[in-house]
Design a protein around this motif. Structure first.
Motif, PDB file in Angstrom:
ATOM      1  N   VAL A   1       0.862  -1.178   0.000  1.00 47.37           N
ATOM      2  CA  VAL A   1       0.000   0.000   0.000  1.00 47.37           C
ATOM      3  C   VAL A   1       0.903   1.234   0.000  1.00 47.37           C
ATOM      4  CG1 VAL A   1      -1.778   1.289   1.256  1.00 47.37           C
ATOM      5  CG2 VAL A   1      -1.838  -1.212   1.232  1.00 47.37           C
ATOM      6  N   VAL A   2       0.625   2.165  -0.914  1.00 45.21           N
ATOM      7  CA  VAL A   2       1.392   3.404  -1.008  1.00 45.21           C
ATOM      8  C   VAL A   2       0.692   4.444  -0.140  1.00 45.21           C
ATOM      9  CG1 VAL A   2       2.216   5.232  -2.536  1.00 45.21           C
ATOM     10  CG2 VAL A   2       2.121   2.857  -3.354  1.00 45.21           C
ATOM     11  N   PHE A   3       1.413   4.984   0.842  1.00 46.46           N
ATOM     12  CA  PHE A   3       0.877   6.048   1.682  1.00 46.46           C
ATOM     13  C   PHE A   3       1.485   7.354   1.207  1.00 46.46           C
ATOM     14  CE2 PHE A   3       0.162   2.307   4.179  1.00 46.46           C
ATOM     15  CZ  PHE A   3      -1.097   2.540   4.703  1.00 46.46           C
ATOM     16  N   ALA A   4       0.630   8.241   0.723  1.00 49.60           N
ATOM     17  CA  ALA A   4       1.052   9.535   0.201  1.00 49.60           C
ATOM     18  C   ALA A   4       0.468  10.619   1.083  1.00 49.60           C
ATOM     19  CB  ALA A   4       0.574   9.699  -1.240  1.00 49.60           C
ATOM     20  N   LEU A   5       1.270  11.607   1.395  1.00 50.17           N
ATOM     21  CA  LEU A   5       0.856  12.671   2.300  1.00 50.17           C
ATOM     22  C   LEU A   5       0.738  13.995   1.575  1.00 50.17           C
ATOM     23  CD1 LEU A   5       0.375  13.644   5.253  1.00 50.17           C
ATOM     24  CD2 LEU A   5       2.850  14.041   5.366  1.00 50.17           C
ATOM     25  N   SER A   6      -0.424  14.616   1.704  1.00 50.67           N
ATOM     26  CA  SER A   6      -0.586  16.010   1.327  1.00 50.67           C
ATOM     27  C   SER A   6      -0.280  16.790   2.601  1.00 50.67           C
ATOM     28  CB  SER A   6      -2.020  16.275   0.855  1.00 50.67           C
ATOM     29  OG  SER A   6      -2.221  17.651   0.646  1.00 50.67           O
ATOM     30  N   ALA A   7       0.876  17.440   2.650  1.00 51.01           N
ATOM     31  CA  ALA A   7       1.385  18.015   3.895  1.00 51.01           C
ATOM     32  C   ALA A   7       0.573  19.198   4.413  1.00 51.01           C
ATOM     33  CB  ALA A   7       2.844  18.432   3.716  1.00 51.01           C
ATOM     34  N   GLY A   8      -0.213  19.836   3.555  1.00 58.62           N
ATOM     35  CA  GLY A   8      -0.959  21.006   3.998  1.00 58.62           C
ATOM     36  C   GLY A   8      -0.015  22.182   4.201  1.00 58.62           C
TER      37      GLY A   8
ATOM     38  N   THR B   1      -4.736  27.781   7.931  1.00 58.30           N
ATOM     39  CA  THR B   1      -3.891  26.739   7.358  1.00 58.30           C
ATOM     40  C   THR B   1      -4.751  25.611   6.805  1.00 58.30           C
ATOM     41  OG1 THR B   1      -3.694  25.578   9.450  1.00 58.30           O
ATOM     42  CG2 THR B   1      -1.995  27.207   8.957  1.00 58.30           C
ATOM     43  N   THR B   2      -4.166  24.872   5.893  1.00 56.45           N
ATOM     44  CA  THR B   2      -4.790  23.676   5.347  1.00 56.45           C
ATOM     45  C   THR B   2      -4.169  22.481   6.048  1.00 56.45           C
ATOM     46  OG1 THR B   2      -5.041  24.759   3.204  1.00 56.45           O
ATOM     47  CG2 THR B   2      -5.200  22.348   3.236  1.00 56.45           C
ATOM     48  N   PRO B   3      -4.978  21.640   6.714  1.00 58.21           N
ATOM     49  CA  PRO B   3      -4.406  20.488   7.409  1.00 58.21           C
ATOM     50  C   PRO B   3      -3.905  19.422   6.436  1.00 58.21           C
ATOM     51  CG  PRO B   3      -6.794  20.531   7.676  1.00 58.21           C
ATOM     52  CD  PRO B   3      -6.409  21.763   6.911  1.00 58.21           C
ATOM     53  N   ALA B   4      -3.029  18.575   6.939  1.00 55.38           N
ATOM     54  CA  ALA B   4      -2.492  17.463   6.155  1.00 55.38           C
ATOM     55  C   ALA B   4      -3.579  16.413   5.923  1.00 55.38           C
ATOM     56  CB  ALA B   4      -1.315  16.840   6.892  1.00 55.38           C
ATOM     57  N   VAL B   5      -3.431  15.663   4.841  1.00 56.65           N
ATOM     58  CA  VAL B   5      -4.310  14.527   4.542  1.00 56.65           C
ATOM     59  C   VAL B   5      -3.422  13.372   4.103  1.00 56.65           C
ATOM     60  CG1 VAL B   5      -6.187  13.632   3.111  1.00 56.65           C
ATOM     61  CG2 VAL B   5      -6.218  16.027   3.818  1.00 56.65           C
ATOM     62  N   LEU B   6      -3.640  12.214   4.701  1.00 56.89           N
ATOM     63  CA  LEU B   6      -2.899  11.009   4.348  1.00 56.89           C
ATOM     64  C   LEU B   6      -3.763  10.152   3.436  1.00 56.89           C
ATOM     65  CD1 LEU B   6      -0.323   9.293   4.855  1.00 56.89           C
ATOM     66  CD2 LEU B   6      -1.581   8.220   6.747  1.00 56.89           C
ATOM     67  N   TYR B   7      -3.189   9.685   2.337  1.00 49.82           N
ATOM     68  CA  TYR B   7      -3.901   8.841   1.381  1.00 49.82           C
ATOM     69  C   TYR B   7      -3.271   7.459   1.350  1.00 49.82           C
ATOM     70  CZ  TYR B   7      -5.766  13.232  -0.392  1.00 49.82           C
ATOM     71  OH  TYR B   7      -6.392  14.453  -0.504  1.00 49.82           O
ATOM     72  N   ALA B   8      -4.101   6.420   1.298  1.00 48.21           N
ATOM     73  CA  ALA B   8      -3.644   5.047   1.099  1.00 48.21           C
ATOM     74  C   ALA B   8      -4.069   4.645  -0.310  1.00 48.21           C
ATOM     75  CB  ALA B   8      -4.272   4.104   2.124  1.00 48.21           C
ATOM     76  N   LEU B   9      -3.084   4.280  -1.135  1.00 44.19           N
ATOM     77  CA  LEU B   9      -3.341   3.938  -2.533  1.00 44.19           C
ATOM     78  C   LEU B   9      -2.914   2.495  -2.791  1.00 44.19           C
ATOM     79  CD1 LEU B   9      -1.754   7.169  -4.052  1.00 44.19           C
ATOM     80  CD2 LEU B   9      -4.163   6.793  -3.505  1.00 44.19           C
ATOM     81  N   ASP B  10      -3.703   1.786  -3.567  1.00 45.39           N
ATOM     82  CA  ASP B  10      -3.344   0.422  -3.948  1.00 45.39           C
ATOM     83  C   ASP B  10      -2.052   0.476  -4.756  1.00 45.39           C
ATOM     84  OD1 ASP B  10      -3.415  -1.836  -6.100  1.00 45.39           O
ATOM     85  OD2 ASP B  10      -4.742  -2.528  -4.501  1.00 45.39           O
ATOM     86  N   GLY B  11      -1.061  -0.290  -4.333  1.00 44.72           N
ATOM     87  CA  GLY B  11       0.235  -0.264  -4.987  1.00 44.72           C
ATOM     88  C   GLY B  11       0.237  -0.783  -6.405  1.00 44.72           C
ATOM     89  N   VAL B  12      -0.743  -1.589  -6.767  1.00 37.56           N
ATOM     90  CA  VAL B  12      -0.806  -2.163  -8.114  1.00 37.56           C
ATOM     91  C   VAL B  12      -1.594  -1.273  -9.065  1.00 37.56           C
ATOM     92  CG1 VAL B  12      -1.610  -4.134  -9.480  1.00 37.56           C
ATOM     93  CG2 VAL B  12      -0.546  -4.517  -7.253  1.00 37.56           C
ATOM     94  N   THR B  13      -2.750  -0.786  -8.612  1.00 43.61           N
ATOM     95  CA  THR B  13      -3.645  -0.040  -9.499  1.00 43.61           C
ATOM     96  C   THR B  13      -3.608   1.469  -9.286  1.00 43.61           C
ATOM     97  OG1 THR B  13      -5.527  -0.126  -7.977  1.00 43.61           O
ATOM     98  CG2 THR B  13      -5.233  -1.997  -9.503  1.00 43.61           C
ATOM     99  N   GLY B  14      -3.165   1.914  -8.101  1.00 44.32           N
ATOM    100  CA  GLY B  14      -3.197   3.339  -7.785  1.00 44.32           C
ATOM    101  C   GLY B  14      -4.533   3.810  -7.259  1.00 44.32           C
TER     102      GLY B  14
END
Length: 94
Positions: A19-26, A38-51
């Motif tokens: 699983v790819v964890f990508a962070l929008s740092a805000g 301020t804009t808070p951070a958001v963490l995304y979990a993406l399927d490593g195969v399909t995105g």
């Protein structure tokens, strides 16, 4: 191969169990007159195969991040500028 959705203020991703964890740092909003805007951070979990997006933290993170994401063994961690350490986990198959 795949390309993720647009992520504002991206930090380096980390891969845990496929699983790819990508962070929008805000961060401070453009043209903000006060630091409180301020804009808070958001963490995304993406399927490593399909995105495909599997999950995101929504409004669970209340500040912006100044570092990246780290993790392993089904846990990911990130810290925000207000001194909060966030830990997110997901079940692992045994």
């Amino acid at each position: 191969s795949w390309t993720s959705r647009d992520i504002a203020a991206p930090a380096g991703p980390v891969i845990v169990n496929g699983v790819v964890f990508a962070l929008s740092a805000g961060g401070p909003r453009p043209r903000a007159r006060r630091p409180a805007h301020t804009t808070p951070a958001v963490l995304y979990a993406l399927d490593g195969v399909t995105g495909a997006e599997l999950w995101n933290s929504g409004t669970a993170i209340t500040s912006f991040a100044r570092g990246g994401v780290t993790g392993g063994a089904g846990q990911v961690y990130l810290a925000t500028v207000d001194g909060t350490l966030y830990a997110f986990g997901f079940p692992m198959e045994h």
